[in-house]
Design an enzyme around this catalytic site. Structure first.
Site, PDB file in Angstrom:
ATOM      1  CG  HIS A   1      -1.847   3.975   3.580  1.00 26.64           C
ATOM      2  ND1 HIS A   1      -3.201   3.688   3.599  1.00 26.64           N
ATOM      3  CD2 HIS A   1      -1.228   2.776   3.447  1.00 26.64           C
ATOM      4  CE1 HIS A   1      -3.384   2.385   3.469  1.00 26.64           C
ATOM      5  NE2 HIS A   1      -2.202   1.803   3.392  1.00 26.64           N
TER       6      HIS A   1
ATOM      7  CB  SER B   1      -0.940  -0.008   1.212  1.00 27.96           C
ATOM      8  OG  SER B   1      -1.756  -1.155   1.206  1.00 27.96           O
TER       9      SER B   1
END
Length: 323
Positions: free
Chosen positions: A278, A220
């Site tokens: 992230h 991610s």
């Protein structure tokens, strides 16, 4: 008389007389019975065993001169099957189909196919019980672990949940054509791997500062860098959600929403995602588009050109980076 001797040998205590005589007669009968037994008993059948050994030895000598080479039997194939080309139709169609599919892919899709294959392989390794200790040690990032550096790279190719892997690889596939046409193959791979390391380091910092230690894994962070880079370079591009294709929005709006959600999750302590990773990946992607290319890639462009020429075996450049 032989039957009498046999009966006496079997039960010497039934013979009349003293114990001395019984022992003497028993000794005599046993001796005579031992001599006559081969005439009355059936011979042992050892020929099948000897024949088998002879056949095995002859087969070994015929197939190989070395005693260490195993005996290999030739498969029995019918003449009609060996001469029939219809059995090769399916393999031929499969080969042609794979070739056509590969030729139909863009340069970016071909590039990320290898990344997707590596992620699928690591996903399968998680299903092997004997590999669990190795996977946790090297394919999950945790600041409390003794191994800190290798997981910063390997955890970006590691997924334990199939849904997690499928979602990440779908996003990577969707943005692959845009990012590779924007950066080139070499620069894309450099940015992807760097984003994986930087996003993991951001996770280390956040976990150490808050004391919320735990293992993280997944691509991610690296994918967020790619998404942020494309959205920063093409802010007016139209995007849509997978399950809601009728609702479209600009890439700039999507990037702002993602940063806002991850910032809220980081502040409020949401632990469903690694929001620090992230954010670290997204901020790195934005920085690279506006500053990183000029500060880093431009200085390495001569070396990259040499590598590009070796890879393509012809004239080329080190990637069409953003100006």
């Amino acid at each position: 008389m032989a039957s009498v001797y046999s009966a006496m040998a079997a039960s010497p205590l039934l013979w009349p007389g003293t114990g001395r005589q019984s022992r003497l007669i028993f000794h005599t009968v046993s001796r005579r019975g031992f001599r006559k037994a081969p005439k009355n008993s059936e011979p042992r059948k050892v020929e099948p065993e000897n024949t088998t050994q002879k056949d095995l030895a002859s087969s070994v000598n015929q197939t190989s001169k070395s005693s260490l080479t195993p005996v290999l039997e030739e498969p029995v194939i019918s003449k009609s099957a060996s001469l029939s080309f219809r059995r090769l139709v399916k393999p031929f169609v499969f080969t042609v189909g794979v070739n056509q599919w590969w030729n139909s892919l863009t340069e970016g899709q071909r590039t990320v196919t290898g990344i997707i294959a590596v992620n699928a392989l690591v996903f399968c390794l998680w299903r092997i019980p004997s590999m669990q200790w190795t996977m946790v040690k090297y394919f999950t990032s945790n600041p409390a672990s003794k191994t800190l550096c290798l997981p910063m790279v390997l955890s970006a190719f590691s997924h334990y949940s199939f849904f997690h892997m499928a979602a990440n690889m779908y996003v990577l596939w969707s943005f692959s054509s845009s990012i590779v046409s924007l950066l080139g193959q070499e620069q894309f791979m450099a940015v992807y791997l760097s984003a994986g390391v930087i996003s993991t380091f951001s996770s280390y910092l956040c976990k150490t500062a808050t004391g919320r230690l735990g293992a993280s894994l997944g691509a991610s962070g690296a994918i967020m860098a790619i998404l942020a880079a494309v959205c920063s370079k093409m802010p007016e591009a139209k995007l849509a959600i997978i399950l809601l294709p009728m609702f479209t929005f600009t890439a700039s709006s999507a990037l702002k929403a993602i940063i806002a959600i991850d910032s809220a999750g980081l502040i409020l302590g949401w632990r469903f995602f690694d929001h620090a990773a992230h954010l670290g990946g997204a901020l790195f992607g934005i920085w690279y588009i506006f500053h990183g290319h000029e500060l880093i890639w431009k200085k390495r462009e001569p070396l990259v050109k040499v590598w590009h020429n070796l890879r393509t075996k012809g004239p080329g450049s080190g990637g069409n980076g953003p100006s």
